[in-house]
Scaffold this motif. Structure first.
Motif, PDB file in Angstrom:
ATOM      1  N   MET A   1       0.975  -1.265   0.300  1.00  0.00           N
ATOM      2  CA  MET A   1      -0.098  -0.024   0.124  1.00  0.00           C
ATOM      3  C   MET A   1       0.563   1.331  -0.384  1.00  0.00           C
ATOM      4  O   MET A   1       0.616   1.906   0.475  1.00  0.00           O
ATOM      5  N   GLY A   2       2.216   1.189  -0.644  1.00  0.00           N
ATOM      6  CA  GLY A   2       3.012   2.441  -1.195  1.00  0.00           C
ATOM      7  C   GLY A   2       2.419   3.864  -1.548  1.00  0.00           C
ATOM      8  O   GLY A   2       1.130   4.083  -0.816  1.00  0.00           O
ATOM      9  N   SER A   3       2.884   4.302  -2.441  1.00  0.00           N
ATOM     10  CA  SER A   3       2.259   5.900  -2.800  1.00  0.00           C
ATOM     11  C   SER A   3       1.695   5.490  -3.591  1.00  0.00           C
ATOM     12  O   SER A   3       1.474   4.280  -4.206  1.00  0.00           O
ATOM     13  N   PHE A   4       0.277   6.694  -3.805  1.00  0.00           N
ATOM     14  CA  PHE A   4       0.041   6.541  -5.080  1.00  0.00           C
ATOM     15  C   PHE A   4       0.137   6.381  -6.310  1.00  0.00           C
ATOM     16  O   PHE A   4       1.212   7.366  -6.425  1.00  0.00           O
ATOM     17  N   SER A   5      -1.323   6.321  -7.776  1.00  0.00           N
ATOM     18  CA  SER A   5      -0.167   6.786  -8.612  1.00  0.00           C
ATOM     19  C   SER A   5      -0.503   7.931  -9.292  1.00  0.00           C
ATOM     20  O   SER A   5      -1.602   8.256  -8.989  1.00  0.00           O
ATOM     21  N   ILE A   6      -0.558   7.942 -10.247  1.00  0.00           N
ATOM     22  CA  ILE A   6      -0.654   9.341 -10.734  1.00  0.00           C
ATOM     23  C   ILE A   6      -2.542   9.315 -11.086  1.00  0.00           C
ATOM     24  O   ILE A   6      -3.006  10.282 -11.180  1.00  0.00           O
TER      25      ILE A   6
ATOM     26  N   TRP B   1      -4.283  10.191  -8.306  1.00  0.00           N
ATOM     27  CA  TRP B   1      -4.569  11.482  -7.884  1.00  0.00           C
ATOM     28  C   TRP B   1      -5.336  12.139  -8.586  1.00  0.00           C
ATOM     29  O   TRP B   1      -6.063  13.524  -8.483  1.00  0.00           O
ATOM     30  N   LEU B   2      -5.139  12.015 -10.226  1.00  0.00           N
ATOM     31  CA  LEU B   2      -6.125  12.765 -10.851  1.00  0.00           C
ATOM     32  C   LEU B   2      -7.528  12.710 -10.735  1.00  0.00           C
ATOM     33  O   LEU B   2      -8.246  13.255 -10.332  1.00  0.00           O
ATOM     34  N   ILE B   3      -8.426  10.668 -10.512  1.00  0.00           N
ATOM     35  CA  ILE B   3      -9.194  10.092 -10.061  1.00  0.00           C
ATOM     36  C   ILE B   3     -10.074  11.385  -8.791  1.00  0.00           C
ATOM     37  O   ILE B   3     -10.655  11.964  -8.668  1.00  0.00           O
ATOM     38  N   VAL B   4      -9.249  11.829  -7.367  1.00  0.00           N
ATOM     39  CA  VAL B   4      -9.427  12.365  -6.512  1.00  0.00           C
ATOM     40  C   VAL B   4      -9.262  13.732  -6.932  1.00  0.00           C
ATOM     41  O   VAL B   4     -10.392  14.005  -6.414  1.00  0.00           O
ATOM     42  N   LEU B   5      -8.845  14.255  -8.187  1.00  0.00           N
ATOM     43  CA  LEU B   5      -8.851  16.011  -8.112  1.00  0.00           C
ATOM     44  C   LEU B   5     -10.001  15.749  -9.026  1.00  0.00           C
ATOM     45  O   LEU B   5     -10.890  16.746  -8.686  1.00  0.00           O
ATOM     46  N   LEU B   6     -10.596  14.560 -10.036  1.00  0.00           N
ATOM     47  CA  LEU B   6     -11.847  14.980 -11.027  1.00  0.00           C
ATOM     48  C   LEU B   6     -12.744  14.320  -9.498  1.00  0.00           C
ATOM     49  O   LEU B   6     -13.643  15.663  -9.820  1.00  0.00           O
ATOM     50  N   ILE B   7     -12.653  14.148  -8.080  1.00  0.00           N
ATOM     51  CA  ILE B   7     -14.522  14.109  -7.640  1.00  0.00           C
ATOM     52  C   ILE B   7     -14.648  15.044  -6.461  1.00  0.00           C
ATOM     53  O   ILE B   7     -15.651  15.612  -6.213  1.00  0.00           O
ATOM     54  N   VAL B   8     -13.341  15.807  -6.782  1.00  0.00           N
ATOM     55  CA  VAL B   8     -13.427  16.934  -5.478  1.00  0.00           C
ATOM     56  C   VAL B   8     -13.472  18.451  -6.797  1.00  0.00           C
ATOM     57  O   VAL B   8     -14.801  19.085  -6.648  1.00  0.00           O
TER      58      VAL B   8
END
Length: 78
Positions: free
Chosen positions: A1-6, A9-16
């Motif tokens: 469960m290391g760092s997240f891929s790009i 982060w793009l999916i999180v940004l889209l949801i925000v």
């Protein structure tokens, strides 16, 4: 469960963006930027404010004759 891929982060940004909207995010960014700028200006002006606070206030004849001015003697507690 290391760092997240790009992609994460793009999916999180889209949801925000979908939840808050671009206009509200723009306003938050502007408010944050002005707060940081004000903080920097306050830190720069801190030295100048200390020198001005130490200077005694001058009383002019206009303020002496003002009916709203109360003349008192300040005493220290012992």
């Amino acid at each position: 469960m290391g760092s997240f891929s790009i992609w994460h982060w793009l999916i999180v940004l889209l949801i925000v963006v979908m939840v808050f909207g671009t206009k509200k995010l723009k306003n938050v960014g502007q408010d944050l930027g002005s707060a940081v700028k004000g903080f920097k200006d306050g830190m720069k002006g801190e030295d100048g404010g200390a020198n001005q606070a130490a200077a005694p206030q001058q009383v002019t004849n206009a303020t002496r004759q003002d009916s709203n001015t109360v003349d008192v003697d300040a005493k220290t507690k012992s």
